[in-house]
Structure formats: structure tokens, C-alpha cells
Design an enzyme around this catalytic site. Structure first.
Site, mmCIF file in Angstrom:
data_model
loop_
_atom_site.group_PDB
_atom_site.id
_atom_site.type_symbol
_atom_site.label_atom_id
_atom_site.label_comp_id
_atom_site.label_asym_id
_atom_site.label_seq_id
_atom_site.Cartn_x
_atom_site.Cartn_y
_atom_site.Cartn_z
ATOM 1 C CG LEU A 1 -5.320 59.323 66.892
ATOM 2 C CD1 LEU A 1 -5.750 60.075 68.399
ATOM 3 C CD2 LEU A 1 -6.488 60.847 65.804
ATOM 4 C CB SER B 1 3.854 56.994 46.190
ATOM 5 O OG SER B 1 4.130 57.929 45.698
ATOM 6 C CB ALA B 2 4.420 58.841 40.837
ATOM 7 C CE1 TYR C 1 5.143 56.652 51.522
ATOM 8 C CE2 TYR C 1 6.008 57.490 49.105
ATOM 9 C CZ TYR C 1 5.018 57.024 50.447
ATOM 10 O OH TYR C 1 3.826 57.790 50.209
ATOM 11 C CE LYS D 1 2.338 54.357 50.513
ATOM 12 N NZ LYS D 1 0.920 54.108 50.753
ATOM 13 C CG PHE E 1 1.135 62.299 39.380
ATOM 14 C CD1 PHE E 1 0.834 61.010 39.166
ATOM 15 C CD2 PHE E 1 3.114 61.810 38.978
ATOM 16 C CE1 PHE E 1 1.629 59.183 38.809
ATOM 17 C CE2 PHE E 1 3.287 61.384 38.171
ATOM 18 C CZ PHE E 1 1.950 60.219 38.048
ATOM 19 C CG LEU F 1 6.687 73.545 46.713
ATOM 20 C CD1 LEU F 1 8.185 75.081 47.374
ATOM 21 C CD2 LEU F 1 6.998 73.678 45.073
ATOM 22 N NE ARG G 1 9.018 66.240 41.895
ATOM 23 C CZ ARG G 1 10.025 66.527 41.119
ATOM 24 N NH1 ARG G 1 10.120 67.299 40.159
ATOM 25 N NH2 ARG G 1 11.243 66.319 41.881
HETATM 26 N N1 UFG Z 1 10.736 72.025 46.848
HETATM 27 C C1 UFG Z 1 11.412 73.002 46.915
HETATM 28 N N2 UFG Z 1 11.516 73.202 48.444
HETATM 29 C C2 UFG Z 1 10.989 72.716 49.123
HETATM 30 C C3 UFG Z 1 10.103 71.390 48.910
HETATM 31 C C4 UFG Z 1 10.328 70.924 47.151
HETATM 32 O O1 UFG Z 1 12.100 73.937 46.208
HETATM 33 O O2 UFG Z 1 11.339 73.218 50.767
HETATM 34 C C5 UFG Z 1 10.662 71.147 45.116
HETATM 35 C C6 UFG Z 1 11.275 69.716 44.657
HETATM 36 O O3 UFG Z 1 12.586 70.021 44.971
HETATM 37 C C7 UFG Z 1 10.334 69.786 43.818
HETATM 38 C C8 UFG Z 1 8.801 70.190 44.145
HETATM 39 O O4 UFG Z 1 9.395 70.955 45.126
HETATM 40 O O5 UFG Z 1 11.414 69.812 42.586
HETATM 41 C C9 UFG Z 1 7.976 69.258 44.847
HETATM 42 O O6 UFG Z 1 8.557 68.996 45.606
HETATM 43 P P1 UFG Z 1 7.443 68.001 46.984
HETATM 44 O O7 UFG Z 1 8.719 67.951 48.291
HETATM 45 O O8 UFG Z 1 6.464 69.059 47.368
HETATM 46 O O9 UFG Z 1 6.903 66.469 46.017
HETATM 47 P P2 UFG Z 1 7.879 65.610 45.346
HETATM 48 O O10 UFG Z 1 7.937 65.639 44.411
HETATM 49 O O11 UFG Z 1 9.668 65.361 45.732
HETATM 50 O O12 UFG Z 1 7.371 64.074 46.047
HETATM 51 C C10 UFG Z 1 6.637 63.943 46.410
HETATM 52 C C11 UFG Z 1 5.342 63.185 47.180
HETATM 53 C C12 UFG Z 1 6.054 61.674 47.718
HETATM 54 C C13 UFG Z 1 6.490 61.040 46.733
HETATM 55 C C14 UFG Z 1 7.268 61.604 45.397
HETATM 56 C C15 UFG Z 1 7.578 61.150 43.970
HETATM 57 O O13 UFG Z 1 5.372 64.524 48.439
HETATM 58 O O14 UFG Z 1 5.083 61.131 48.788
HETATM 59 O O15 UFG Z 1 6.482 62.743 44.792
HETATM 60 O O16 UFG Z 1 5.858 60.682 43.684
HETATM 61 F F1 UFG Z 1 7.054 60.017 46.950
#
Ligand code: UFG
Length: 335
Positions: free
Chosen positions: A33, A124-125, A148, A152, A177, A199, A230
Site C-alpha cells: 500500500l 518497461s520499454a 529506474y 528493470k 510501452f 501525460l 509514443r
Molecule cells: N508530456 C507532456 N506534458 C506532460 C507529460 C508528458 O508534454 O505533462 C509528453 C512527454 O514529453 C512525452 C509524452 O507526453 O512526449 C509521454 O510522456 P509520459 O510521461 O506520459 O511517458 P514517457 O514516454 O515519458 O514515459 C513512459 C513511462 C515510463 C517509462 C518511459 C520509457 O511512463 O515509466 O515511458 O519507456 F520509463
């Protein structure tokens, strides 16, 4: 058949419990938790019509694991419990290696002692690091860019070595992904504490008015509209991928790793446009500087999972966004 689900009240873990239940497995949830709410157990009961066994304990607690393997007839373990904030891992690497790597070794030792030989691991990717080519397949070089990601990859290596040393071990790492979406009931979804890093929860929390606006991290990437691309994959598709992996644990031998993604990329602006179309709610945003560590594009080749696990993602971006929004509108404060 009893399957132990560590981190079973977390985002991907809880949705996987639903898919396991639907496939006839009995999830035994093990969660400390630290980053999940006990209310998730009630939500699972509402969705599945059954309250799952729950053990509140840490994966680093060998005695609690031992007790669990004594109390239940566990035949396979799905291991989700881990810290998962990329930025935090850079600031607190030891916490990440202790919690994610050392505790996974403890889990595998207790599995070994208890005669449990089947493991599915939440990878994770991020193990691939900066993409050298696209789409990313499982043979892509592994070069994580943060602790992180290393944690993994290290667990994958431990699994690989354990399988090499013990011919009766079967272990599968699933490299996700970008998991998004929620259960279609709207009763269960991503429940981040504090300000979301990712995001999708940021978009839905901005849409409910809990955040003023979304900051898009850069629009000068080498992508069609300049924003990051993504491979978003529905959490229920991921959940079903885990069930396929557990099924496969009873026939495949040794260590295997699979990408779980759709093979399709969407940019931040694509996500916003589609969200508005699906929900009728527009999300205010502004463009800001790039986020350190982000890459322009990350897209999976899911071909191996299709071939070996007979799994492919079935839900499109519209479904991901609609389900995320249903959940967030039902529970604007989370649970
Ligand atoms: N983004 C924004 N604004 C935000 C959040 C994200 O523009 O407030 C953009 C990021 O720049 C990116 C896209 O949205 O282009 C996706 O971002 P996320 O943070 O949602 O996801 P990431 O691809 O950065 O991260 C994910 C997982 C991680 C993992 C990573 C690599 O959340 O755990 O993929 O595999 F490590």
C-alpha cells in the site's frame, strides 16, 4: 489456480487481476500500500463479483512471502511491485535499486525455496534507452538512461541467470510501452498520488479542472507536429497480455522478453485532438521547453508477442481516451 500478484493494487497490477479472474485464475494480491489504495480491493470486488485474497506486506519481507507460499497453492507469480518515477530514481538511486532489484531477488529466492518456478515480470520499454531505430524490437540494444530503467534491466538479468542455472524455471519479462486507459466500468483506473508525471492523467485532471493547463514539453522534435510521439497501449490490453504470458509459462522454458505495445505512435497534440473529439472537452495547454531525458519517438514492434504469446493490442486510442475519461469523471479526486 492461485497466482500471486505483487503490486496487485497498483495500476497495471489491479487491471491484470481482473483479466486473470476472467481467465479462471485466482489472484492472491500482495501489496504494501505504499503507492496504492486499499479501496482498489473494493473496486475489484464490484467488478469481479468476488473479493480477492489480500496480503498487506512488502516484497522485501521474506517471512511474509514464505507465509504466503505456505498459505496458498501458488503456481505462478506476477511481479508488479516497484517504484516507477523516472525523475525520482535519478535523485534516489539507492532506494530504486534496493526496492526494485534487491526485493525482486528476495522474491525469487522465496519462490525457489517454495518450489514455485514460474514468473511474469513487469518490465518497461525504458530498458532500451534512446531508440537507435524504429519500431523498437526486443533485440534492440539495452541502454537505460536512468536508475529506474537500470533496475528493470537488472531484474531481467537476474531472471535470465536464474533460468540458465535452473532448467525448471520459466520466466517472462513484459516490456510495456505507454500504459493508459482504464477499466470500461469506470470503477478502476490510474490513481497517481500528487501531481502526475505522465501525460494521460495530466490531461484528464486538466479536463476536470483540477489542473490549470497542460504543459507540452517541446514542439520542436523531429516528428510530424513537433511534439513527442509514443506508443500508447490500453491497460486492459496489457492485462490480457499478462494472462497470455501466464498461460505460456506452462509450455515455454527459460527466459523470454516481449514488447507490449500497439506498434502505432501518437503525438501529444494527436492525443489532445482525439481527447476533445471523444469527450467533447477541450484541454487548455501551452508549449514549454523539452523535458530532460525525453526522446522524440518511441514505438514498439509488437511482432514477437503476436507470434509467441498470440497477443495483440485490440483497443484503439479513442477507447483508451474514452475509458480514461470515464474513470476520471467518476473519481475526479481519485480513490
Ligand atoms: N508530456 C507532456 N506534458 C506532460 C507529460 C508528458 O508534454 O505533462 C509528453 C512527454 O514529453 C512525452 C509524452 O507526453 O512526449 C509521454 O510522456 P509520459 O510521461 O506520459 O511517458 P514517457 O514516454 O515519458 O514515459 C513512459 C513511462 C515510463 C517509462 C518511459 C520509457 O511512463 O515509466 O515511458 O519507456 F520509463
Amino acid at each position: 489456480m492461485d497466482v500471486l500478484v505483487t503490486g496487485g493494487l497498483g495500476y497495471v497490477g489491479s487491471h491484470t487481476c481482473i483479466a486473470l479472474h476472467q481467465a479462471g485464475y485466482r489472484p492472491v494480491i500482495y501489496d504494501n500500500l505504499s503507492n496504492a489504495s486499499i479501496v482498489v480491493l473494493d473496486q475489484l470486488a464490484k467488478i469481479c463479483g468476488k473479493r480477492f485474497s489480500f496480503i498487506q506486506a512488502d516484497v522485501g519481507d521474506a517471512l511474509a512471502l514464505r507465509q504466503c507460499f505456505t498459505d496458498f497453492s501458488i503456481e505462478a507469480v506476477l511481479h508488479f511491485a516497484a517504484y516507477k518515477a523516472v525523475g525520482e530514481s535519478t535523485a534516489q538511486p539507492l532506494n530504486y535499486y534496493q526496492n526494485n532489484v534487491c526485493h525482486s531477488a528476495t522474491l525469487m529466492s522465496e519462490m525457489q525455496n517454495a518450489g514455485v518456478r514460474r514468473l511474469v515480470f513487469s518490465s518497461s520499454a525504458t530498458v532500451y534507452g534512446v531508440p537507435q531505430y524504429l519500431p523498437i524490437d526486443e533485440n534492440h540494444s539495452k541502454a537505460p538512461t536512468n536508475p529506474y530503467g537500470w533496475s528493470k534491466l537488472m531484474v531481467e538479468q537476474i531472471m535470465r541467470d536464474q533460468c540458465s542455472a535452473n532448467a525448471d524455471w520459466l520466466a517472462i519479462a513484459l516490456r510495456y510501452f505507454n500504459p493508459v486507459g482504464a477499466h470500461p466500468s469506470g470503477l478502476l483506473g490510474e490513481n497517481p498520488s500528487g501531481i502526475p508525471n505522465n501525460l494521460m492523467p495530466y490531461v484528464t485532471q486538466t479536463a476536470t479542472g483540477h489542473r490549470e493547463k497542460l504543459y507540452i514539453y517541446g514542439n520542436d522534435y523531429d516528428t510530424p507536429d513537433g511534439t513527442g510521439v509514443r506508443d500508447y497501449v490500453h491497460v486492459m490490453d496489457l492485462a490480457e497480455g499478462h494472462v497470455q504470458a501466464v498461460d505460456r509459462l506452462f509450455s515455454e522454458q527459460g527466459f523470454h522478453a516481449f514488447n507490449l505495445g500497439t506498434g502505432n505512435g501518437a503525438s501529444v497534440l494527436d492525443v489532445l485532438k482525439e481527447f476533445e473529439l471523444v469527450t467533447g472537452v477541450s484541454v487548455p495547454y501551452s508549449i514549454t521547453h523539452r523535458r530532460p531525458g525525453d526522446v522524440a519517438v518511441s514505438v514498439a514492434s509488437p511482432a514477437l508477442a503476436r507470434q509467441v504469446l498470440e497477443w495483440h493490442a485490440q483497443r484503439d486510442l479513442k477507447t483508451m481516451l474514452g475509458d480514461s475519461w470515464r474513470w476520471q469523471s467518476n473519481y475526479p479526486e481519485g480513490i
